[in-house]
Design a protein around this motif. Structure first.
Motif, PDB file in Angstrom:
ATOM      1  N   GLN A   1      12.168   0.720  10.075  1.00 34.57           N
ATOM      2  CA  GLN A   1      12.632  -0.189  10.809  1.00 34.57           C
ATOM      3  C   GLN A   1      12.005  -1.410  10.783  1.00 34.57           C
ATOM      4  O   GLN A   1      12.639  -2.584  10.736  1.00 34.57           O
ATOM      5  CB  GLN A   1      12.781   0.155  12.331  1.00 34.57           C
ATOM      6  CG  GLN A   1      13.113  -0.445  13.260  1.00 34.57           C
ATOM      7  CD  GLN A   1      13.154   0.003  14.685  1.00 34.57           C
ATOM      8  OE1 GLN A   1      12.431   0.900  14.761  1.00 34.57           O
ATOM      9  NE2 GLN A   1      13.730  -0.688  15.682  1.00 34.57           N
ATOM     10  N   ALA A   2      10.712  -1.583  10.601  1.00 31.74           N
ATOM     11  CA  ALA A   2       9.739  -2.750  10.459  1.00 31.74           C
ATOM     12  C   ALA A   2      10.238  -3.505   9.228  1.00 31.74           C
ATOM     13  O   ALA A   2      10.278  -4.750   9.194  1.00 31.74           O
ATOM     14  CB  ALA A   2       8.388  -2.355  10.708  1.00 31.74           C
ATOM     15  N   ILE A   3      10.235  -2.563   8.185  1.00 33.91           N
ATOM     16  CA  ILE A   3      10.558  -3.344   7.070  1.00 33.91           C
ATOM     17  C   ILE A   3      11.921  -3.917   6.884  1.00 33.91           C
ATOM     18  O   ILE A   3      12.228  -4.860   6.392  1.00 33.91           O
ATOM     19  CB  ILE A   3      10.519  -2.342   5.713  1.00 33.91           C
ATOM     20  CG1 ILE A   3       8.918  -2.124   5.495  1.00 33.91           C
ATOM     21  CG2 ILE A   3      11.269  -2.869   4.530  1.00 33.91           C
ATOM     22  CD1 ILE A   3       8.711  -0.909   4.672  1.00 33.91           C
ATOM     23  N   SER A   4      13.120  -3.319   7.525  1.00 37.24           N
ATOM     24  CA  SER A   4      14.266  -3.825   7.758  1.00 37.24           C
ATOM     25  C   SER A   4      14.339  -4.997   8.568  1.00 37.24           C
ATOM     26  O   SER A   4      14.983  -5.927   8.120  1.00 37.24           O
ATOM     27  CB  SER A   4      15.419  -2.729   8.375  1.00 37.24           C
ATOM     28  OG  SER A   4      15.516  -1.773   7.691  1.00 37.24           O
ATOM     29  N   LYS A   5      13.515  -5.179   9.512  1.00 37.17           N
ATOM     30  CA  LYS A   5      13.486  -6.200  10.367  1.00 37.17           C
ATOM     31  C   LYS A   5      12.843  -7.311   9.701  1.00 37.17           C
ATOM     32  O   LYS A   5      13.213  -8.530   9.900  1.00 37.17           O
ATOM     33  CB  LYS A   5      12.623  -5.856  11.577  1.00 37.17           C
ATOM     34  CG  LYS A   5      12.590  -6.939  12.561  1.00 37.17           C
ATOM     35  CD  LYS A   5      13.812  -7.357  13.361  1.00 37.17           C
ATOM     36  CE  LYS A   5      13.780  -8.091  14.633  1.00 37.17           C
ATOM     37  NZ  LYS A   5      15.015  -8.483  15.045  1.00 37.17           N
ATOM     38  N   TYR A   6      11.680  -7.101   8.739  1.00 34.38           N
ATOM     39  CA  TYR A   6      11.062  -8.010   8.015  1.00 34.38           C
ATOM     40  C   TYR A   6      12.068  -8.737   7.027  1.00 34.38           C
ATOM     41  O   TYR A   6      12.323  -9.930   6.917  1.00 34.38           O
ATOM     42  CB  TYR A   6       9.877  -7.363   6.943  1.00 34.38           C
ATOM     43  CG  TYR A   6       9.231  -8.417   6.231  1.00 34.38           C
ATOM     44  CD1 TYR A   6       8.536  -9.423   6.586  1.00 34.38           C
ATOM     45  CD2 TYR A   6       9.590  -8.196   4.833  1.00 34.38           C
ATOM     46  CE1 TYR A   6       7.860 -10.378   5.783  1.00 34.38           C
ATOM     47  CE2 TYR A   6       9.092  -9.232   4.038  1.00 34.38           C
ATOM     48  CZ  TYR A   6       8.278 -10.087   4.243  1.00 34.38           C
ATOM     49  OH  TYR A   6       7.729 -11.044   3.607  1.00 34.38           O
TER      50      TYR A   6
ATOM     51  N   TYR B   1      21.685  -6.872   9.256  1.00 36.26           N
ATOM     52  CA  TYR B   1      21.052  -5.903   8.166  1.00 36.26           C
ATOM     53  C   TYR B   1      20.734  -4.635   8.960  1.00 36.26           C
ATOM     54  O   TYR B   1      19.917  -4.555   9.802  1.00 36.26           O
ATOM     55  CB  TYR B   1      19.863  -6.495   7.435  1.00 36.26           C
ATOM     56  CG  TYR B   1      19.372  -5.655   6.458  1.00 36.26           C
ATOM     57  CD1 TYR B   1      20.441  -5.295   5.195  1.00 36.26           C
ATOM     58  CD2 TYR B   1      18.102  -4.973   6.599  1.00 36.26           C
ATOM     59  CE1 TYR B   1      19.664  -4.528   4.220  1.00 36.26           C
ATOM     60  CE2 TYR B   1      17.624  -4.156   5.587  1.00 36.26           C
ATOM     61  CZ  TYR B   1      18.114  -4.008   4.477  1.00 36.26           C
ATOM     62  OH  TYR B   1      17.678  -3.183   3.333  1.00 36.26           O
ATOM     63  N   LEU B   2      21.463  -3.670   8.452  1.00 36.76           N
ATOM     64  CA  LEU B   2      21.116  -2.275   8.917  1.00 36.76           C
ATOM     65  C   LEU B   2      21.123  -2.316  10.514  1.00 36.76           C
ATOM     66  O   LEU B   2      20.565  -1.799  11.435  1.00 36.76           O
ATOM     67  CB  LEU B   2      20.030  -1.615   8.604  1.00 36.76           C
ATOM     68  CG  LEU B   2      19.778  -1.492   7.086  1.00 36.76           C
ATOM     69  CD1 LEU B   2      18.356  -0.921   6.612  1.00 36.76           C
ATOM     70  CD2 LEU B   2      20.695  -0.800   6.692  1.00 36.76           C
ATOM     71  N   SER B   3      22.413  -2.851  11.229  1.00 33.51           N
ATOM     72  CA  SER B   3      22.726  -2.890  12.423  1.00 33.51           C
ATOM     73  C   SER B   3      21.795  -3.509  13.461  1.00 33.51           C
ATOM     74  O   SER B   3      21.581  -3.882  14.536  1.00 33.51           O
ATOM     75  CB  SER B   3      22.810  -1.423  13.357  1.00 33.51           C
ATOM     76  OG  SER B   3      21.642  -0.833  13.091  1.00 33.51           O
ATOM     77  N   GLN B   4      20.801  -4.560  12.726  1.00 32.02           N
ATOM     78  CA  GLN B   4      19.977  -5.432  13.420  1.00 32.02           C
ATOM     79  C   GLN B   4      20.338  -6.832  12.959  1.00 32.02           C
ATOM     80  O   GLN B   4      21.188  -7.112  11.809  1.00 32.02           O
ATOM     81  CB  GLN B   4      18.579  -5.275  12.798  1.00 32.02           C
ATOM     82  CG  GLN B   4      17.849  -3.972  13.077  1.00 32.02           C
ATOM     83  CD  GLN B   4      16.440  -3.872  12.710  1.00 32.02           C
ATOM     84  OE1 GLN B   4      16.032  -4.792  12.128  1.00 32.02           O
ATOM     85  NE2 GLN B   4      15.677  -2.821  12.944  1.00 32.02           N
ATOM     86  N   THR B   5      20.522  -7.791  14.238  1.00 32.47           N
ATOM     87  CA  THR B   5      20.923  -9.259  13.698  1.00 32.47           C
ATOM     88  C   THR B   5      19.766 -10.388  14.168  1.00 32.47           C
ATOM     89  O   THR B   5      18.804  -9.845  14.881  1.00 32.47           O
ATOM     90  CB  THR B   5      22.188  -9.470  14.768  1.00 32.47           C
ATOM     91  OG1 THR B   5      21.629  -9.338  16.036  1.00 32.47           O
ATOM     92  CG2 THR B   5      23.150  -8.656  14.619  1.00 32.47           C
TER      93      THR B   5
ATOM     94  N   VAL C   1      16.491 -26.720  14.983  1.00 33.66           N
ATOM     95  CA  VAL C   1      16.713 -25.204  14.293  1.00 33.66           C
ATOM     96  C   VAL C   1      15.894 -24.207  15.135  1.00 33.66           C
ATOM     97  O   VAL C   1      14.753 -24.349  15.130  1.00 33.66           O
ATOM     98  CB  VAL C   1      16.488 -25.183  12.837  1.00 33.66           C
ATOM     99  CG1 VAL C   1      16.871 -23.869  12.305  1.00 33.66           C
ATOM    100  CG2 VAL C   1      17.252 -26.274  11.977  1.00 33.66           C
ATOM    101  N   THR C   2      16.601 -23.228  15.533  1.00 30.25           N
ATOM    102  CA  THR C   2      15.843 -21.970  16.117  1.00 30.25           C
ATOM    103  C   THR C   2      16.384 -20.640  15.561  1.00 30.25           C
ATOM    104  O   THR C   2      17.557 -20.714  15.306  1.00 30.25           O
ATOM    105  CB  THR C   2      16.200 -22.080  17.581  1.00 30.25           C
ATOM    106  OG1 THR C   2      17.742 -22.000  17.895  1.00 30.25           O
ATOM    107  CG2 THR C   2      15.612 -23.217  18.346  1.00 30.25           C
ATOM    108  N   VAL C   3      15.576 -19.797  15.349  1.00 24.53           N
ATOM    109  CA  VAL C   3      15.912 -18.396  14.959  1.00 24.53           C
ATOM    110  C   VAL C   3      15.673 -17.603  16.013  1.00 24.53           C
ATOM    111  O   VAL C   3      14.427 -17.420  16.619  1.00 24.53           O
ATOM    112  CB  VAL C   3      14.959 -17.966  13.873  1.00 24.53           C
ATOM    113  CG1 VAL C   3      15.272 -16.474  13.158  1.00 24.53           C
ATOM    114  CG2 VAL C   3      15.327 -19.084  12.576  1.00 24.53           C
ATOM    115  N   THR C   4      16.502 -16.691  16.436  1.00 23.15           N
ATOM    116  CA  THR C   4      16.502 -15.733  17.447  1.00 23.15           C
ATOM    117  C   THR C   4      16.818 -14.122  17.115  1.00 23.15           C
ATOM    118  O   THR C   4      17.802 -14.239  16.507  1.00 23.15           O
ATOM    119  CB  THR C   4      17.242 -16.054  18.873  1.00 23.15           C
ATOM    120  OG1 THR C   4      18.472 -16.188  18.409  1.00 23.15           O
ATOM    121  CG2 THR C   4      16.706 -17.526  19.529  1.00 23.15           C
ATOM    122  N   PRO C   5      16.172 -13.301  17.425  1.00 27.15           N
ATOM    123  CA  PRO C   5      16.647 -11.902  17.311  1.00 27.15           C
ATOM    124  C   PRO C   5      17.695 -11.529  18.098  1.00 27.15           C
ATOM    125  O   PRO C   5      18.137 -12.048  19.019  1.00 27.15           O
ATOM    126  CB  PRO C   5      15.336 -11.175  17.600  1.00 27.15           C
ATOM    127  CG  PRO C   5      14.411 -11.879  18.650  1.00 27.15           C
ATOM    128  CD  PRO C   5      14.911 -13.287  18.251  1.00 27.15           C
TER     129      PRO C   5
END
Length: 156
Positions: free
Chosen positions: A39-44, A137-141, A152-156
């Motif tokens: 999960q951590a690698i996917s989030k990265y 990616y893998l159900s995470q956005t 510019v902002t990046v939000t989980p």
């Protein structure tokens, strides 16, 4: 006279049962940790794609401010790349600045192809798509949003 000391200890080391229990505990802990690492690698990987798009937006805006003419950024959802284009003063159309740059090598899904125009005064206009781009990616956005003033902002 021989004064050697004899050990009263019958055995030294670990028994087979003790070693088996320790190995079982280690296997159990590793088995519980693998999903967290995945999960951590996917989030990265997802965050890397979103950060790449955010960086492209910021650097394209800075180029427009610095050079004093209009720039355009196209984020292509089909092949996960971005292309920077410029339109120097007196030019009739935009031309590519370099080649298309991949957002990531991971198969991240981009919500839609988006084209943004950056003016030399720092303002941003949407030509195609929207000011918000969603990466999946893998159900995470992750969502990258750019305002009309170039924030510019990046939000989980």
């Amino acid at each position: 006279m021989n004064h050697r000391k004899k050990s009263n200890c019958a055995s030294a080391g670990f028994s087979l049962l003790e070693a088996t229990i320790v190995i079982a505990i280690i296997v159990l802990l590793v088995g519980m940790a693998i999903p967290k690492f995945t999960q951590a690698i996917s989030k990265y990987k997802l965050r890397a794609a979103a950060d790449s798009a955010a960086w492209a937006m910021q650097s394209t805006r800075y180029q427009a401010l610095m050079k004093g003419y209009t720039y355009e950024l196209t984020i292509n959802s089909t092949n996960n790349t971005y292309q920077v284009l410029s339109k120097p003063i007196g030019a009739g159309s935009f031309t590519n600045v370099g080649s298309a740059v991949p957002l990531t090598s991971t198969p991240v899904t981009v919500s839609a192809t988006t084209t943004l125009t950056f003016s030399p005064n720092g303002s941003v206009a949407v030509v195609a798509g929207s000011q918000t781009i969603t990466f999946t990616y893998l159900s995470q956005t992750e969502t990258v949003t750019v305002t009309n003033y170039g924030s510019v902002t990046v939000t989980p």
